[in-house]
Design a protein around this motif. Sequence first.
Motif, PDB file in Angstrom:
ATOM      1  N   TYR A   1       2.449   1.793  -3.403  1.00 56.89           N
ATOM      2  CA  TYR A   1       1.286   2.366  -4.410  1.00 56.89           C
ATOM      3  C   TYR A   1       1.163   3.806  -4.285  1.00 56.89           C
ATOM      4  O   TYR A   1       1.241   4.273  -5.378  1.00 56.89           O
ATOM      5  CB  TYR A   1       0.010   1.603  -3.819  1.00 56.89           C
TER       6      TYR A   1
ATOM      7  N   TRP B   1     -10.352  -0.874  -1.585  1.00 51.38           N
ATOM      8  CA  TRP B   1     -10.454  -1.896  -2.643  1.00 51.38           C
ATOM      9  C   TRP B   1     -10.093  -3.252  -1.890  1.00 51.38           C
ATOM     10  O   TRP B   1      -9.498  -3.264  -0.837  1.00 51.38           O
ATOM     11  CB  TRP B   1      -9.402  -1.804  -3.710  1.00 51.38           C
TER      12      TRP B   1
ATOM     13  N   GLN C   1      -3.119  -3.363  -6.549  1.00 49.97           N
ATOM     14  CA  GLN C   1      -4.506  -3.361  -6.198  1.00 49.97           C
ATOM     15  C   GLN C   1      -5.066  -4.682  -6.311  1.00 49.97           C
ATOM     16  O   GLN C   1      -5.987  -5.079  -5.448  1.00 49.97           O
ATOM     17  CB  GLN C   1      -5.475  -2.299  -7.071  1.00 49.97           C
TER      18      GLN C   1
ATOM     19  N   GLY D   1      -8.476  -6.855  -3.615  1.00 54.06           N
ATOM     20  CA  GLY D   1      -7.959  -7.292  -5.001  1.00 54.06           C
ATOM     21  C   GLY D   1      -8.729  -8.658  -5.127  1.00 54.06           C
ATOM     22  O   GLY D   1      -8.945  -9.543  -4.394  1.00 54.06           O
TER      23      GLY D   1
ATOM     24  N   CYS E   1       0.701  -0.217 -10.295  1.00 50.13           N
ATOM     25  CA  CYS E   1      -0.484   0.067  -9.301  1.00 50.13           C
ATOM     26  C   CYS E   1      -1.523  -0.926  -9.348  1.00 50.13           C
ATOM     27  O   CYS E   1      -2.004  -1.044  -8.491  1.00 50.13           O
ATOM     28  CB  CYS E   1      -0.758   1.718  -9.350  1.00 50.13           C
TER      29      CYS E   1
ATOM     30  N   ASN F   1       0.821  -1.221  -0.010  1.00 53.22           N
ATOM     31  CA  ASN F   1      -0.091   0.149   0.011  1.00 53.22           C
ATOM     32  C   ASN F   1       0.769   1.348  -0.043  1.00 53.22           C
ATOM     33  O   ASN F   1       0.612   2.271  -0.777  1.00 53.22           O
ATOM     34  CB  ASN F   1      -0.923   0.028   1.093  1.00 53.22           C
TER      35      ASN F   1
END
Length: 656
Positions: A468, A500, A487, A502, A483, A465
């Motif tokens: 990202y 989110w 995710q 994934g 990115c 994270n």
Amino acid sequence: MTKKRYLTKSKFKLALDCPSKLYYAAHPDLYENTRSDDPFLLALADGGFQVEELARLEYPDGILIQAEHWQYDEAVEQTLELLKREQVVIFEGAFRFEHLFIRADVVVKNGNHLQLIEVKAKSYDTVTTTFIGARGGLDGKWKPYLFDVAFQQYVIQKMCPTYFVSSFLMLADKSKQAKINQLNQCFRISKAGDKRKDTIRLVSNLEEIGGESILSKMDVSEIVSDIHLGKFKYSEKLNGEFHEIIQRFADAYSSDTKMKPQLAFSKCKTCEFNCKNGSVKQSGAKECWTSTFHWTDEEFNRPKLFDVWNFKSGSKLFNEYQLIHMNELTKELYPLKMDPNRLSASERQWLQIEKVLENDDSIYVMKDELKRAIESWHFPLHFIDFETSMVAIPFNENRRPYEQIAFQFSHHKVTADGVISHESEFINVQPGIFPNFAFVRALKKALGEVGTIFRYSNHENTVLNAIYNQLMESSEEDKMELCAFIQTITNRKAKNGFEWIGDRNMVDLCEVYKSYYFDPNTKGSNSIKAVLPALMKRSAFLKNKYSHQIGDVGVTSKNFQATHIWLTSDASGVVNPYKSLPQIFNDWTNDELDDLFSDMEDLNNGGAALTAYGFIQYTDMSENERTALSSALLRYCELDTLAMVMIYEHFLEVVG
């Protein structure tokens, strides 16, 4: 002649934690102390040596007091001589009053005004950080630093009563970015380890690092004044005015008198004066408890609630009922909260307590639930582990203090036909290189597009994270592709749910273990370094397989010979595989390094690996030394992912 004892700021901080510690610390020959006092290792742990040198750049005319830390008279004389000047900046100025003595990081004199500046390798965010909590008291995590400054100002004012003194904290500011590459490389520490004298500064002024520091100076004078006036208390157990508390500490320390302990569940649980098994020294922690409650040795040795996993109610139960032993806890005082789908936190805690009291070392498994979880996983299975670092002074241009640095991963793969391979790995410990984007590219290539991915704890999710965010702020050509990959394999929580989740969101194998499996031999720990040896001791499958050479059981390795054997035994039983790894450093065990770094800011990572990375970054070494450390890191990380595979194999064994 007996050497005079002074209550210094480090001793004051120790006494605030517990007054009895002053006595134990003064007798290192008698009492066990699990905290490292190695100056080089401590410098690596907090990054303070770099931050102090960076702070000094802001005062190019500053003068360092040259006297050694134990040369009290010389240090004070040098300081007083400099204070005769109308304007002066003093580094490590020495101030003494009766049995009190401090060395201040920076003192700025302008006429009769003194600025006391305490430099800390701690982060400050101008948007979110506040020293005052929601209820009007001091924020707990800032309290030790603020009382430290208050103590220093008190001593200065006593020695220099005609001066007006204001106080500041100088901190790593997360809103600022480094203006040059390899900023952290400008401040290096020699292997001699004295961070005060042996730090090597490769720049001489702010202009050489872009004209601006990443540090900010925060005025805490009003808070310090309120501490002096008694508005803020360090602890309800510390009675009296601020100056009275200081005097009690100073009197006890100078006269070598042990003060009454202040027992507290959370602090006593982690007390550094608690003997480890095999120590020939005395236990200060034992003395505190036995003297307070008049316990016998048998009473002290009874199983305590300290050892119960994640026991957040311990402080409340101790304060209200003085509960400390496991056999004193009842389900009326601490109700059992059931979860039909998994082991709840309180179920795990009660399982641990009951098995300890009944001397029952059998495992508890929710077989059906564990089997359903296993059936939801898709081959090939990928097991990954990261090694990371977070440093006060950034490695690269446009990076902020305490940003995540991901320098290594290991990756094991298990196919549907049971083939286990150490499939890939990544490491970049080159000094001054920001590895994160190359790290993610290598991880993306390694994991492909199919198969369930496993991590152990939330660390890997947190790191990805953070990367990202770094990618989104970057100008990398493939940042959107990277990115999107992040995710796919992570989740991000928002205030009202998830931002989110994934499609291949990593499975936390630690959560699987906590949800469906309990082994009393881990003594409540869910650390992979505790879980693996516990499983190896009881698993017939693991014993049979890994007591042979890895080349004979079809497990490939990138860092160990095919003749390597993971499961060995000695007179005490199965040897912990982590204990069989060569020490990364000759002078410190891997366990000692993990313990030292365990309370570092925002850190959930192996201390041994982090130390090695810092050692490579902050010291000058030969290519052979760097290669040797890199090789040790690769072996260390490989075992972490192989351990995950072994846990998975044992899960298959227990569900049949």
